[in-house]
Design a protein around this motif. Structure first.
Motif, PDB file in Angstrom:
ATOM      1  N   LYS A  33      45.643  46.292  26.729  1.00 26.67           N
ATOM      2  CA  LYS A  33      45.916  45.750  28.050  1.00 26.67           C
ATOM      3  C   LYS A  33      46.685  44.442  27.940  1.00 26.67           C
ATOM      4  O   LYS A  33      46.610  43.733  26.934  1.00 26.67           O
ATOM      5  N   ILE A  34      47.422  44.122  28.989  1.00 25.05           N
ATOM      6  CA  ILE A  34      48.248  42.919  29.026  1.00 25.05           C
ATOM      7  C   ILE A  34      47.410  41.738  29.528  1.00 25.05           C
ATOM      8  O   ILE A  34      46.758  41.844  30.576  1.00 25.05           O
ATOM      9  N   PRO A  35      47.421  40.609  28.827  1.00 21.64           N
ATOM     10  CA  PRO A  35      46.648  39.447  29.279  1.00 21.64           C
ATOM     11  C   PRO A  35      47.280  38.783  30.496  1.00 21.64           C
ATOM     12  O   PRO A  35      48.445  38.387  30.465  1.00 21.64           O
ATOM     13  N   VAL A  36      46.509  38.687  31.560  1.00 26.22           N
ATOM     14  CA  VAL A  36      46.978  38.109  32.823  1.00 26.22           C
ATOM     15  C   VAL A  36      45.915  37.150  33.351  1.00 26.22           C
ATOM     16  O   VAL A  36      44.744  37.512  33.454  1.00 26.22           O
ATOM     17  N   GLY A  37      46.321  35.932  33.680  1.00 23.86           N
ATOM     18  CA  GLY A  37      45.405  34.975  34.271  1.00 23.86           C
ATOM     19  C   GLY A  37      45.151  35.302  35.733  1.00 23.86           C
ATOM     20  O   GLY A  37      45.973  35.934  36.395  1.00 23.86           O
ATOM     21  N   ILE A  38      44.006  34.862  36.249  1.00 21.15           N
ATOM     22  CA  ILE A  38      43.666  35.181  37.629  1.00 21.15           C
ATOM     23  C   ILE A  38      42.637  34.179  38.165  1.00 21.15           C
ATOM     24  O   ILE A  38      41.783  33.682  37.414  1.00 21.15           O
ATOM     25  N   SER A  39      42.735  33.884  39.453  1.00 21.42           N
ATOM     26  CA  SER A  39      41.722  33.057  40.107  1.00 21.42           C
ATOM     27  C   SER A  39      40.396  33.806  40.083  1.00 21.42           C
ATOM     28  O   SER A  39      40.324  34.977  40.479  1.00 21.42           O
ATOM     29  N   ALA A  40      39.353  33.144  39.624  1.00 24.96           N
ATOM     30  CA  ALA A  40      38.068  33.812  39.395  1.00 24.96           C
ATOM     31  C   ALA A  40      37.504  34.477  40.645  1.00 24.96           C
ATOM     32  O   ALA A  40      36.864  35.528  40.573  1.00 24.96           O
ATOM     33  N   CYS A  41      37.756  33.884  41.827  1.00 23.80           N
ATOM     34  CA  CYS A  41      37.203  34.452  43.063  1.00 23.80           C
ATOM     35  C   CYS A  41      37.771  35.838  43.353  1.00 23.80           C
ATOM     36  O   CYS A  41      37.130  36.663  44.009  1.00 23.80           O
ATOM     37  N   LEU A  42      38.986  36.135  42.839  1.00 29.10           N
ATOM     38  CA  LEU A  42      39.609  37.432  43.088  1.00 29.10           C
ATOM     39  C   LEU A  42      38.939  38.545  42.296  1.00 29.10           C
ATOM     40  O   LEU A  42      39.109  39.725  42.606  1.00 29.10           O
ATOM     41  N   LEU A  43      38.165  38.168  41.276  1.00 25.63           N
ATOM     42  CA  LEU A  43      37.423  39.164  40.501  1.00 25.63           C
ATOM     43  C   LEU A  43      36.002  39.333  41.013  1.00 25.63           C
ATOM     44  O   LEU A  43      35.206  40.075  40.424  1.00 25.63           O
ATOM     45  N   GLY A  44      35.690  38.666  42.119  1.00 20.76           N
ATOM     46  CA  GLY A  44      34.364  38.800  42.703  1.00 20.76           C
ATOM     47  C   GLY A  44      33.378  37.729  42.286  1.00 20.76           C
ATOM     48  O   GLY A  44      32.204  37.784  42.669  1.00 20.76           O
ATOM     49  N   ASP A  45      33.819  36.735  41.524  1.00 19.38           N
ATOM     50  CA  ASP A  45      32.923  35.636  41.155  1.00 19.38           C
ATOM     51  C   ASP A  45      32.627  34.774  42.384  1.00 19.38           C
ATOM     52  O   ASP A  45      33.540  34.432  43.156  1.00 19.38           O
ATOM     53  N   ASN A  46      31.398  34.396  42.544  1.00 19.61           N
ATOM     54  CA  ASN A  46      30.989  33.593  43.704  1.00 19.61           C
ATOM     55  C   ASN A  46      31.267  32.109  43.448  1.00 19.61           C
ATOM     56  O   ASN A  46      30.354  31.306  43.257  1.00 19.61           O
ATOM     57  N   VAL A  47      32.544  31.771  43.496  1.00 18.60           N
ATOM     58  CA  VAL A  47      32.954  30.399  43.168  1.00 18.60           C
ATOM     59  C   VAL A  47      33.668  29.715  44.324  1.00 18.60           C
ATOM     60  O   VAL A  47      34.124  28.578  44.176  1.00 18.60           O
TER      61      VAL A  47
END
Length: 345
Positions: A33-47
């Protein structure tokens, strides 16, 4: 991580010499898989400020099959806690100050930037970044900066983290989650991510004229679809007259290449490329077949069908009758076909 164009160290992730680069990095044949940064809230983290999240079904759905996400929340990293008061930007839009929306007016800018810069200095090698829309931290555009009277300036800006990210790594593809709902912007972002990944591992890993010319050969018609001037300029750059070293030339080429594909390709440019590609069938297929293909291209030009229609028909015949050179063109598959991206552009 240093950006591809400024790194003095060799990026990780090289492929074995026994593996053909064209096959190893074909979007439909990736082994990792290709490494891609992301805002944690978009992955469902309660931040988020309210203790919630902004889970993205697209990022966690189709894209998760191809992207290895590296999540980060700059507000949590800065120690602001969860839940927390909402944040806003105030003052000069060109150098805004971060503070709480309601409270003492405490200047949080240096605390926030310190945590963000610490992350950016040690950021892993990435080929793209997806940020959270409307955030004073992570928004990519249209972020409000408030005046003393409480009204926002007419001029809008980026969130402080995204601004620092894009300045430090100007060639890294960055996009907001909300803008990924736009078919053209989604298509362009994915194209840039996969191209960035391929260049990073096949050229920047060990710069050489052979590797650089090989990359350019595969992307020739994709470049043409985005910019005729860039297509000509990049071709001249590799014509053998440039006396720069392979390392210098690779850096210069990549900067020009990423600039050329930074915006979605226009319909008329796609039609021009499709017509060029039809030339490879001139002696191989009947005139009646070429007329049928031409009619489908005209349907696309008029907006009656999506790009996938003429592309599929043309690719079908080129796979049978085209040269190895044209079969290797990334124009046909710049990202995984199962995503169905060209069914909407």
């Amino acid at each position: 991580m240093k950006s591809v164009n400024e790194s003095s160290n060799k990026p990780k992730g090289s492929i074995p010499s026994t593996v053909n680069a064209v096959d190893a990095f074909h979007p439909d044949q990736l082994t990792e898989k290709i490494p891609v940064g992301i805002s944690a809230c978009l992955l469902g983290d309660n931040v988020r400020f309210n203790g919630g999240h902004s889970r993205s079904t697209f990022c966690l759905g189709p894209l998760s099959q191809y992207f290895d996400y590296k999540k980060f929340c700059p507000e949590v990293a800065a120690g602001f806690g969860t839940p927390r008061p909402t944040l806003r930007l105030i003052g000069n839009p060109e150098s805004p100050v971060m503070t709480y929306t309601k409270g003492t007016g405490e200047d949080l800018t240096e605390t926030f930037k310190g945590a963000s810069n610490h992350y950016l200095d040690a950021m892993p090698e990435l080929d793209g970044y997806i940020v959270m829309k409307n955030s004073p931290s992570c928004g990519m555009s249209r972020i409000k900066v408030y005046q003393e009277n409480g009204h926002p300036h007419m001029m809008r800006t980026r969130g402080l983290f995204t601004d620092a990210l894009m300045k430090k790594y100007p060639l890294l593809p960055v996009e907001e989650d909300g803008r990924l709902n736009d078919p053209a912007l989604r298509e362009n972002f994915l194209l840039r991510v996969f191209a960035h990944h391929e260049f990073r591992l096949t050229v920047a890993n060990a710069p050489s004229m052979k590797a650089l010319i090989g990359f350019h050969s595969r992307y020739k018609y994709l470049i043409m679809a985005h910019s005729q001037p860039a297509y000509k300029a990049l071709g001249r750059m590799l014509c053998g007259q440039n006396k720069r070293s392979a390392n210098e030339l690779s850096s210069l080429y990549f900067a020009e290449f990423m600039a050329a594909i930074s915006q979605p390709a226009k319909r008329r440019n796609h039609c021009n490329v499709l017509m060029h590609l039809m030339g490879y069938l001139k002696k191989a297929v009947d005139t009646s077949i070429r007329k049928d293909i031409l009619e489908v291209i005209e349907q696309y030009r008029r907006g009656e069908v999506f790009l996938a229609t003429p592309m599929t028909i043309l690719h079908h015949y080129l796979k049978q009758y085209g040269s190895d050179y044209v079969k290797q063109q990334r124009y046909f598959s710049p990202y995984p076909n199962p995503l169905g991206i060209r069914n909407n552009v």
